[in-house]
Design a protein around this motif. Structure first.
Motif, PDB file in Angstrom:
ATOM      1  N   ARG A  74       0.694  -1.237   0.145  1.00  0.00           N
ATOM      2  CA  ARG A  74       0.115  -0.156   0.059  1.00  0.00           C
ATOM      3  C   ARG A  74       0.784   1.355   0.070  1.00  0.00           C
ATOM      4  N   TYR A  75       1.823   1.427  -0.993  1.00  0.00           N
ATOM      5  CA  TYR A  75       2.780   2.404  -0.994  1.00  0.00           C
ATOM      6  C   TYR A  75       2.937   2.908  -2.199  1.00  0.00           C
ATOM      7  N   GLU A  76       1.906   3.909  -2.204  1.00  0.00           N
ATOM      8  CA  GLU A  76       1.540   4.642  -3.493  1.00  0.00           C
ATOM      9  C   GLU A  76       2.801   5.399  -4.083  1.00  0.00           C
ATOM     10  N   MET A 231      -1.378   1.145   9.366  1.00  0.00           N
ATOM     11  CA  MET A 231      -1.606   1.661   8.242  1.00  0.00           C
ATOM     12  C   MET A 231      -0.791   2.848   8.006  1.00  0.00           C
ATOM     13  N   ASN A 234       2.193   3.822   5.603  1.00  0.00           N
ATOM     14  CA  ASN A 234       2.316   3.999   4.068  1.00  0.00           C
ATOM     15  C   ASN A 234       2.619   5.691   3.933  1.00  0.00           C
ATOM     16  N   ARG A 235       2.488   6.184   4.820  1.00  0.00           N
ATOM     17  CA  ARG A 235       2.517   7.948   4.852  1.00  0.00           C
ATOM     18  C   ARG A 235       4.119   8.235   4.928  1.00  0.00           C
ATOM     19  N   ARG A 259       9.757   7.488  -1.584  1.00  0.00           N
ATOM     20  CA  ARG A 259       9.101   8.453  -2.561  1.00  0.00           C
ATOM     21  C   ARG A 259       9.882   9.921  -2.447  1.00  0.00           C
TER      22      ARG A 259
HETATM   23  C1  LIG Z   1      -2.175   4.155   2.624  1.00  0.00           C
HETATM   24  O1  LIG Z   1      -3.210   2.796   2.347  1.00  0.00           O
HETATM   25  C2  LIG Z   1      -4.496   3.490   2.197  1.00  0.00           C
HETATM   26  C3  LIG Z   1      -5.168   1.909   2.347  1.00  0.00           C
HETATM   27  O2  LIG Z   1      -4.904   1.252   1.339  1.00  0.00           O
HETATM   28  C4  LIG Z   1      -4.582   4.089   1.097  1.00  0.00           C
HETATM   29  O3  LIG Z   1      -6.052   4.390   0.915  1.00  0.00           O
HETATM   30  C5  LIG Z   1      -3.709   5.288   1.041  1.00  0.00           C
HETATM   31  O4  LIG Z   1      -3.991   6.176  -0.405  1.00  0.00           O
HETATM   32  C6  LIG Z   1      -2.326   5.139   1.261  1.00  0.00           C
HETATM   33  N1  LIG Z   1      -1.377   6.151   1.572  1.00  0.00           N
HETATM   34  C7  LIG Z   1      -0.306   6.407   0.793  1.00  0.00           C
HETATM   35  C8  LIG Z   1       0.181   7.666   1.035  1.00  0.00           C
HETATM   36  O5  LIG Z   1       0.163   5.471  -0.041  1.00  0.00           O
END
Ligand SMILES: *[C@@H]1O[C@H](CO)[C@@H](O)[C@H](O)[C@H]1NC(C)=O
Ligand SMILES: *[C@@H]1O[C@H](CO)[C@@H](O)[C@H](O)[C@H]1NC(C)=O
Ligand SMILES: *[C@@H]1O[C@H](CO)[C@@H](O)[C@H](O)[C@H]1NC(C)=O
Length: 632
Positions: A74-76, A231, A234-235, A259
């Motif tokens: 979940r690391y965008e 959770m 991932n920030r 990032r």
């Molecule tokens: C962190 O994970 C949540 C749940 O999947 C997602 O909605 C959110 O966009 C993610 N944030 C980042 C910064 O990746």
């Protein structure tokens, strides 16, 4: 061809693990493990492809793996850096931040740092030595490290104190320093605690600091129902993952997700590389991910967290044997006696961890030393289950073994004091030996009561009696284990008594040790008397023989002693000897004159030796002795 290479590779690994006496560590290489290994061989093979194809292929592998990992955890919009040393990602990230925060750094180097000293914050519960490694790799002084204490008043004792961190950052800023980066835990190395990641991220944003995370709990980001505490991970600006460990993939490198917008700075920091071979580091993981699939990976992580049945708070279980437990099991009657020192409890817990690992190898139990709690036993399936193939049945085994070991530890703990007191009762021949690192009832030494002998003799005696005593005790028909103690212990010539059950009569046990010791001491003295008689007898015999020899030589009027020194070739005369033999009566301790063959034999041997040695001895010059020449 590759398969052959792969097979050899596995064979070597298995061989190695046998030699290390830890075959179970490699037990579960399994299919996905083979995939990872295949990846290594393939990488070697691919690296010799022509440049253009190699570039395309490696770029594809790297971007695929990165995308997959980012989706899984979940690391965008993340980038990935693959590295062997799991601290290397942090080193590169830190270099990136320095490059980003000090504009002139690329041209001026360390000189720009002195104008505004960078500060890196780390948790007191963090990985030992990590900050030091970082400084040494980046050429930063240790004064650039700031260790943030953990909460002791509110909340967990292992979470960073956020308010204090805020204060520290403010102070550093006022002192003209530059707060650069914070290393926080998502699973401390010891107890698996997670910092308040959301609040830390807000604080970092406030001071434009970089937040880096590491820890085993990051694995649970892959689960559908990850906790909100995790959770927030991932920030973070970067986080180091060890999927090889979590999924049981041998030799799969660690990966740091981060990032950052500026590709030039990432390149300068060493996070990206234009070298295709560097990108191939992702290949073993790429293959394994392909093989396991998204669901397969989630399943593996889930399996590990289910094993601890506590996936909501922390996937790490810590426990320890403590005083309260021992007092409770004995009905509280020996209160105070049970008040074992902290060190003894640590020793017992270390023993417990080792026993559990030995009894249930697939559990991957280990022992951790925590500053506040002391020695604890840890079950951390996220770190071990995939490699060891831990199953629910192993956990049940573990619980069963634990319920067997704890009563034994309790009774031993309670009887330690009795043992010490009983030993004092047999003083001075039995001495109680204090050894806090011994997981058992205790240690004693039998002291022989011989007076008037010198120190070295005394030591010899001591060693002999205690060795003999240990042997005798080990021959007894009992479950109690007697030994020479810890492998690297400092106490010598002691009898160490292991764990005991509550039905052991300590007084009787100590009595037996003392009695056996006394028996050995007394029979030893008898033997010594004998030895003395024998020794005297031999001396006398030697003297008489020598005298006889001299007389004989005088009689014959020649002296034909060979210049070759040594008892065998000590040849007196080729003429048949007329020296009388001697027999030695051991029982009487006297030397008798006899026409024995004692001396004759000696001469025959001498002659034979001469024959046998003819060849080599022929090189010797002839020896002139008396009025005759002897040539060999
Ligand atoms: C962190 O994970 C949540 C749940 O999947 C997602 O909605 C959110 O966009 C993610 N944030 C980042 C910064 O990746
Ligand atoms: C990821 O990138 C997209 C497109 O550039 C952007 O809209 C989104 O906010 C980014 N997400 C994060 C967490 O940076
Ligand atoms: C040893 O020998 C001496 C005399 O030679 C004797 O008096 C003594 O009792 C002996 N000791 C033992 C233990 O037999």
């Amino acid at each position: 061809m590759i398969y052959l290479v792969l097979k050899n590779f596995i064979c070597i690994l298995v061989l190695h693990s046998d030699h290390l006496c830890k075959p179970h560590r490699m037990q579960n290489v399994g299919e996905q493990g083979h995939m990872a290994l295949l990846g290594h061989s393939l990488a070697a093979y691919i690296s010799v492809l022509d440049r253009e194809r190699l570039r395309k292929l490696t770029t594809r592998i790297l971007s695929d793996t990165t995308l997959w990992l980012c989706r899984l955890f979940r690391y965008e919009n993340g980038s990935a850096y693959f590295h062997e040393d799991d601290r290397d990602g942090l080193v590169k990230v830190c270099r990136l931040v320095i490059n980003a925060r000090y504009e002139e750094y690329a041209s001026e180097g360390y000189a720009v740092l002195s104008s505004k000293q960078p500060v890196i914050y780390q948790s007191a519960s963090g990985r030992p030595g990590l900050g030091q490694h970082l400084c040494s790799q980046l050429g930063l002084p240790l004064s650039s490290l700031c260790t943030v204490p953990c909460n002791t008043v509110f909340g967990s004792q292992h979470q960073m104190d956020v308010a204090l961190l805020d204060k520290l950052i403010k102070e550093d800023k006022e002192a003209g320093k530059l707060p650069l980066l914070l290393i926080a835990n998502a699973g401390t190395p010891g107890a698996g605690h997670t910092d308040k990641l959301g609040r830390l991220k807000d604080l970092c944003d406030q001071y434009s600091m970089w937040l880096h995370l590491e820890g085993v709990n990051l694995a649970t980001l892959a689960l559908g129902q990850a906790t909100s505490a995790i959770m927030a991970a991932n920030r973070s600006d970067s986080m180091t993952l060890t999927p090889g460990q979590w999924l049981g993939l041998p030799a799969v490198s660690a990966v740091t997700l981060y990032r950052h917008e500026d590709p030039a700075l990432s390149l300068a920091a060493g996070l990206t590389s234009s070298q295709p071979v560097a990108k191939l580091r992702a290949l073993p993981l790429w293959l394994s991910l392909q093989y396991l699939g998204h669901n397969g990976i989630v399943q593996k992580i889930k399996h590990a967290t289910v094993l601890v049945e506590d996936e909501l708070s922390s996937p790490v279980v810590l426990f320890k044997f403590s005083q309260e437990m021992s007092a409770a099991s004995s009905g509280g009657s020996v209160e105070g006696y049970c008040a074992g020192e902290k060190e003894v409890l640590d020793t017992f817990n270390r023993w417990l961890g080792e026993q559990l690992l030995q009894l249930v190898p697939a559990s991957g139990m280990d022992v951790v030393e925590l500053e506040d709690e002391g020695t604890c036993v840890r079950f951390s399936p996220l770190l071990t289950a995939a490699v060891l193939g831990t199953q629910q049945g192993d956990v049940e085994d573990l619980v069963e073994k634990l319920s067997e070991l704890v009563p034994v530890m309790s009774s031993t703990m309670c009887l330690r004091q009795d043992f010490r007191e009983e030993t004092h009762r047999h003083s001075p021949s039995l001495i109680y030996v204090e050894e806090l690192s011994w997981p058992g009832l205790g240690a004693v030494r039998y002291e022989p009561q011989a007076e008037g002998i010198d120190e070295s003799r005394r030591k010899q005696e001591l060693e002999k009696i205690n060795t003999e005593l240990l042997k005798k005790l080990q021959e007894l028909d009992t479950d109690i284990i007697f030994s020479t103690g810890p492998e690297f212990g400092t106490q010598e010539n002691c009898i160490f008594v292991g764990m005991v059950t509550e039905d052991v009569d300590v007084s009787e046990l100590v009595n037996t040790i003392a009695t056996l010791g006394r028996d050995i001491e007394e029979s030893g003295r008898l033997l010594e008397n004998m030895t003395e008689v024998v020794r005297k007898g031999i001396l006398e015999a030697e003297l008489q023989l020598q005298k006889a020899n001299e007389e004989k030589l005088m009689e014959e009027g020649v002296m034909r002693q060979l210049p070759l020194v040594g008892s065998v070739l000590n040849w007196f005369s080729p003429v048949q000897s007329s020296i009388k033999g001697r027999t030695f009566n051991l029982a009487a301790g006297t030397v008798l004159s006899a026409v024995g063959n004692f001396y004759k034999n000696n001469q025959i041997l001498t002659l034979e030796t001469r024959l046998n040695n003819q060849l080599s001895l022929s090189q010797l010059p002839s020896v002139c002795s008396g009025d005759k020449n002897y040539t060999y």
